[in-house]
Design an enzyme around this catalytic site. Structure first.
Site, PDB file in Angstrom:
ATOM      1  N   SER A  21       0.838  -1.200   0.000  1.00 32.59           N
ATOM      2  CA  SER A  21       0.000   0.000   0.000  1.00 32.59           C
ATOM      3  C   SER A  21       0.874   1.251   0.000  1.00 32.59           C
ATOM      4  O   SER A  21       2.099   1.167   0.146  1.00 32.59           O
ATOM      5  CB  SER A  21      -0.926   0.013   1.228  1.00 32.59           C
ATOM      6  N   TYR A 155      11.122   7.175  15.473  1.00 38.17           N
ATOM      7  CA  TYR A 155      11.051   7.105  14.003  1.00 38.17           C
ATOM      8  C   TYR A 155      12.137   7.954  13.351  1.00 38.17           C
ATOM      9  O   TYR A 155      12.840   7.488  12.446  1.00 38.17           O
ATOM     10  CB  TYR A 155       9.669   7.573  13.562  1.00 38.17           C
ATOM     11  N   ALA A 158      15.576   6.415  13.584  1.00 40.58           N
ATOM     12  CA  ALA A 158      15.784   5.345  12.611  1.00 40.58           C
ATOM     13  C   ALA A 158      15.977   5.890  11.209  1.00 40.58           C
ATOM     14  O   ALA A 158      16.853   5.440  10.462  1.00 40.58           O
ATOM     15  CB  ALA A 158      14.593   4.380  12.643  1.00 40.58           C
TER      16      ALA A 158
END
Length: 248
Positions: A21, A155, A158
């Site tokens: 997706s 997030y 990373a």
């Protein structure tokens, strides 16, 4: 608008992580449009099966945080399509947390789903890619780390590390004819983004911060990935290409 086509991608085996997706699906469709043999890994069976049915790409259900399952998926893709010549490390999860509320489990999950699988996917495709004479690896980063999104610390950590990963892997694998680059998307309002995090108002505010006032689409990110996967970018490695409409 007419999109570029890349003859070098025809019949080339391509593997996309998180391809069911959003941006990943646009990447899958782009490589299929260019005649590549495409496999994609994703945990979302419903979306994955639907995309596979519509494109002819090979969908392999996989939890990418399970390194053993990831390596099994890579091996199956190579067995069915041939040695992977283009790897796109796209899978990610941009959960939001207040700094005070981040747990060790939150932190570890974010590193696993956003960073760790990228390295081990590279490790898994490396023998076949090296034996095939080279290839291209594209890692998805994000502009979120560049401006320091305050509610996305695990997030952004990373996603910043992915740029370092890209540069070191590019240096390590260049002698084998393997290029490693990153793409950092800006504010792409995917269905998931609009469902979980954004409203029409926040979307409009983000658009107003772009130098280019057109909506940033999944296909814009896919176009950059296709270029870096094709031989047209054959002397580009260790780079991070930002695609954000000039976000500020």
């Amino acid at each position: 608008m007419t999109q570029a086509s890349y003859p070098s991608l025809r019949d080339r085996a391509v593997l996309v992580t998180g391809g069911a997706s959003g941006i990943g699906a646009a990447i899958v469709r782009g490589f299929v449009r260019n005649g590549a043999r495409v496999a994609f890994l994703d945990i979302d069976r419903t979306s994955g099966e639907a995309l596979a049915a519509g494109t002819g790409a090979l969908f392999l259900p996989c939890d990418l945080t399970d390194t053993t399952a990831l390596k099994t998926g890579v091996a199956e893709a190579a067995q069915r399509l041939g040695p992977v010549r283009v790897l796109v490390n796209n899978a990610a999860n941009d959960q939001r947390h207040k700094v005070e509320e981040v747990t060790e489990a939150d932190w570890d999950f974010s590193q696993d789903v956003n960073l760790r699988h990228q390295f081990f996917a590279v490790q898994a495709v490396l023998p076949g890619m090296r034996e095939a004479g080279g290839g291209s690896i594209v890692n998805l980063s994000s502009v979120a780390w560049m401006f320091g999104a305050p509610d996305m610390v695990p997030y952004t950590t990373a996603k910043a590390a992915i740029v370092g990963l890209t540069r070191s892997l590019g240096a390590a694998l260049g002698p084998h004819g393997i290029r490693v680059n990153a793409v950092a998307p800006g504010g792409v309002m995917t269905e998931r983004q609009m469902r979980l995090w954004h409203t029409a108002e926040t979307k409009a505010n983000l658009l107003a911060r772009q130098a280019l006032r057109s909506e940033l689409l999944e296909e814009h990110i896919a176009d950059a990935v296709l270029f870096l996967g094709a031989d047209d970018s054959r002397m580009i490695t260790k780079q991070c290409l930002t695609v954000d409409g000039g976000l500020r």
